[in-house]
Design an enzyme around this catalytic site. Structure first.
Site, PDB file in Angstrom:
ATOM      1  N   SER A  10       0.868  -1.310  -0.002  1.00 22.73           N
ATOM      2  CA  SER A  10      -0.110  -0.022   0.030  1.00 22.73           C
ATOM      3  C   SER A  10       1.073   1.320  -0.022  1.00 22.73           C
ATOM      4  CB  SER A  10      -1.085  -0.047   1.247  1.00 22.73           C
ATOM      5  OG  SER A  10      -1.981   0.901   0.886  1.00 22.73           O
TER       6      SER A  10
ATOM      7  N   ASP B  17      -9.558  -3.612  -5.753  1.00 21.00           N
ATOM      8  CA  ASP B  17      -9.154  -2.605  -4.648  1.00 21.00           C
ATOM      9  C   ASP B  17      -9.829  -1.308  -4.850  1.00 21.00           C
ATOM     10  OD1 ASP B  17      -7.526  -1.234  -2.963  1.00 21.00           O
ATOM     11  OD2 ASP B  17      -5.679  -2.274  -3.370  1.00 21.00           O
TER      12      ASP B  17
ATOM     13  N   HIS C  29      -8.201  -4.850  -1.536  1.00 21.11           N
ATOM     14  CA  HIS C  29      -6.907  -4.409  -0.874  1.00 21.11           C
ATOM     15  C   HIS C  29      -6.106  -5.364  -0.085  1.00 21.11           C
ATOM     16  CE1 HIS C  29      -4.221  -0.988  -0.321  1.00 21.11           C
ATOM     17  NE2 HIS C  29      -4.356  -1.114   1.029  1.00 21.11           N
TER      18      HIS C  29
END
Length: 686
Positions: A538, A624, A658
């Site tokens: 991320s 995501d 995600h």
């Protein structure tokens, strides 16, 4: 490696001009998810990655079996008392998802549960395996029992896009009620009598911006909009205090808070404002009997704790004053105690403030560890539930006797296969950054490992999120093959307090990257590491892309998971999920030319050049909503076109979000895939 040629993304020049700067983006077409060419390209990349790693299949299976064989597959959590019930979750061998359960309380001590035996009278609240119904993805967003224990509000998602459907279950009959509300966000809160449930929804930019009131048994279209947040920098949430007396409606940006409260027994009433928002002031509220507790940073960046009268909640009187060396993280209010979770010298800690005695801190024996309150729903209690772990100690659940000041171990996560923590060592090292700042590094290694050794260095460094020392079963497969594992606690995270965070954001963001490089160089210079493979996800994926650009020769490989590598283009597009909110983290390059120039100088996609890059594995998910799939897709396409070295691999989960794949066995296989790539890249084949 594969003899097949890697996919070559087509180039479709697309120009954009900001602040007099015209940039050509040849891979902008990949942002169109509905374009068949986009899906075809992602599938071609998956096929190439599959072939390029085909020789690792036996190793992947070995690693998967190691993770599986070290994990107690049929297991359960420590029960938590709430009202007339003990609540817990359990897993069963061969099943992907957890099962939420409860049993009636028969006394003050938790029942003795056996992992492979259901307790008499066990009531299954939610069985994730039944709800998932064999689908490729499943997630629970909300699971909240009403204060009287008669109803359960829960929400589910089957795609990974983090938009959930809310249902209500009658726990007295086991019946799922007709109530069904699609498109809600995480969280929610019950009224005192369990007749009303409050929930949040998101706008087109995936920003939680509305709180709604649902009366059980009424159609969703009759739900009432309670509050709407129109400022695009702010998001909202709703919760219930531990005392269950107040509903708490919070609005917050990255730097500013505003809180409203409502008596939970008056769900149709008007929320009262605690204190109007003031730019740069963050605060949170809990109820402590005859007053509120307010944790805020109005008088100091590391926060202080104040009290406020119930009838005048904007008047704050200091209770725990600001300290330069201690960051106050959270506060938990109980009838007889206030518990403060804090951070000092790069470690977390617990401070107890008895109503009838002197404050004290709970001591812990290891040199590095992570501790925090865990599962304390009861307001009147003499025990504090704590979660504790370190890099050698598996996650452990304790009760702390607040009156006797005694830690009572309830359960430590089982690690099968003969794991002995005495076989491993953990250390705290300090690297020196280019500006002289000392950067903490947490390290774990087997005692019999010959050093220097191949090393995985993990990093994040954003949002004041701390990568605290913790245990991992999967990591043992690296350590037992002679690896060192380290975490670089770089600026931009929160490990050393609020200033640590401030020194790694906005126009100081490059400190995050140079700190990580300094940590890698320190590990080599001090004979910890023969080679370093970097890993992050991320915002930590942004870190991975940045260090690959600025010091590619430092790393033997890079693993970037759901990486935020096209940050400038994302921050220039306010229609994308979260962009406007994120301006308080990265800056606003759309309207500020200085921010634009600074971000352009470090964002990974913009700065790929013709140097020799290490092998790179990028992993993303099609659904995501936090870091869109096209960021790593564009990045890998540009690496292939411009850079030397590699190889560069892209793996896209076509049905996940995600967090990647949702089932635990699927997640273990994904981790085995990544670990096999790391071992192969480090030339460790066993």
């Amino acid at each position: 490696m594969s003899s097949q040629r890697p996919p070559k993304a087509k180039k479709v020049p697309s120009e954009r001009t900001h602040h007099g700067d015209t940039v050509v983006d040849e891979y902008a077409w990949l942002t169109v998810k509905e374009d068949p060419d986009t899906i075809a390209y992602l599938e071609a990349e998956n096929a190439y990655t599959e072939e390029a790693t085909a020789h690792l299949k036996p190793l992947q299976e070995t690693l998967f079996q190691e993770i599986k064989n070290r994990t107690l597959e049929t297991d359960l959590s420590v029960p938590t008392r709430k009202g007339a019930w003990w609540y817990y979750s359990r897993t069963e061998e061969g099943k992907q998802y957890g099962i939420q359960c409860r049993v009636a309380a028969q006394g003050e001590t938790p029942p003795e549960l056996k992992a492979d035996e259901a307790l008499p009278g066990e009531e299954v609240l939610l069985d994730g395996n039944e709800l998932a119904a064999g689908g490729d993805f499943f997630a629970i967003g909300t699971s909240s029992v009403s204060p009287d224990g008669t109803r359960l509000a829960y929400s589910v998602n089957f795609t990974g896009d983090e938009r959930f459907t809310l249902r209500i279950k009658d726990l007295t009959t086991g019946e799922v009620l007709p109530d069904e509300i699609p498109g809600i966000f995480y969280g929610g809160a019950w009224s005192a009598d369990g007749s009303v449930f409050f929930y949040t929804t998101v706008d087109e930019a995936w920003r939680p911006n509305q709180v709604h009131r649902h009366t059980v048994g009424t159609p969703a279209e009759d739900d009432v909009l309670v509050h709407q947040e129109d400022d695009e920098r702010f998001w909202i949430g709703i919760g219930l205090t531990r005392s269950e007396r107040f509903l708490v409606l919070s609005s917050g940006s990255k730097i500013t808070s505003e809180v409203r409260v409502l008596e939970a027994d008056d769900p149709t009433g008007e929320f009262r404002l605690i204190r109007p928002r003031e730019t740069g002031v963050e605060y949170g509220v809990d109820h402590a009997g005859d007053h509120f507790l307010v944790l805020h940073n109005r008088n100091g960046e590391n926060f202080e704790l104040a009290t406020a009268p119930l009838d005048s909640p904007g008047d704050w009187t200091p209770l725990v004053e600001h300290r330069e060396d201690t960051r106050l993280l959270d506060v938990d209010a109980f009838a007889g105690y206030t518990v403060v979770h804090f951070r000092r010298d790069g470690l977390t800690g617990i401070r107890v403030l008895p109503r009838d005695g002197e404050p004290y801190e709970i001591p812990f024996p290891e040199p590095i560890y992570d501790v925090g309150p865990a599962g304390n729903p009861e307001f009147v209690t003499e025990r504090l539930r704590l979660g504790y772990t370190s890099m050698v100690t598996p996650p452990s659940m304790y009760d702390y006797d607040l009156r006797a000041r005694e830690l009572i171990l309830l359960k430590q996560k089982a690690v099968l296969g003969g794991y002995d923590p005495a076989d491993y060592e953990q250390f705290r090292e300090w690297a020196t950054a280019s500006d002289g700042t000392r950067i903490p590094i947490s390290i774990v290694v087997r005692k019999d490992t010959e050093r220097p050794a191949p090393t995985v260095l993990y990093g994040y460094g954003s949002y004041e999120t701390s990568m605290d020392p913790s245990f991992s079963i999967a990591r043992l497969s690296l350590l037992d093959r002679g690896f060192v594992f380290a975490v670089a606690h770089v600026r931009g995270g929160g490990e050393m307090g609020r200033r640590w965070y401030e020194d790694g954001k906005f126009q100081k963001k490059k400190n995050t990257f140079t700190d990580f490089v300094a940590a890698a160089e320190h590990l080599k210079a001090e004979d910890w590491s023969s080679s370093v493979i970097a890993r992050g996800g991320s915002a930590g994926g942004l870190l991975m892309g940045a260090v690959a650009n600025i010091a590619p020769e430092t790393f033997a490989g890079v693993v970037a998971e759901v990486p935020f590598v096209d940050a400038l283009n994302s921050m220039l597009d306010p229609s994308l999920p979260l962009t406007v909110i994120e301006w308080d983290e990265w800056g606003d390059p759309l309207h500020d030319p200085e921010v634009y120039a600074y971000m352009k100088s470090y964002t990974p996609y913009e700065n790929v050049d013709g140097r020799v890059y290490p092998p790179i594995l990028a992993i993303t998910s099609l659904n995501d909503t936090r870091v869109l799939y096209h960021e790593p897709a564009k990045w890998v396409a540009r690496l292939r076109d411009v850079a030397a070295g590699g190889p560069f691999l892209l793996k896209t989960e076509m049905g996940a979000g995600h967090g990647g794949r949702s089932g635990r066995y699927d997640a273990w296989r994904e981790e085995a895939f990544t670990l096999s790539w790391i071992l192969d890249t480090a030339k460790v084949s066993r």
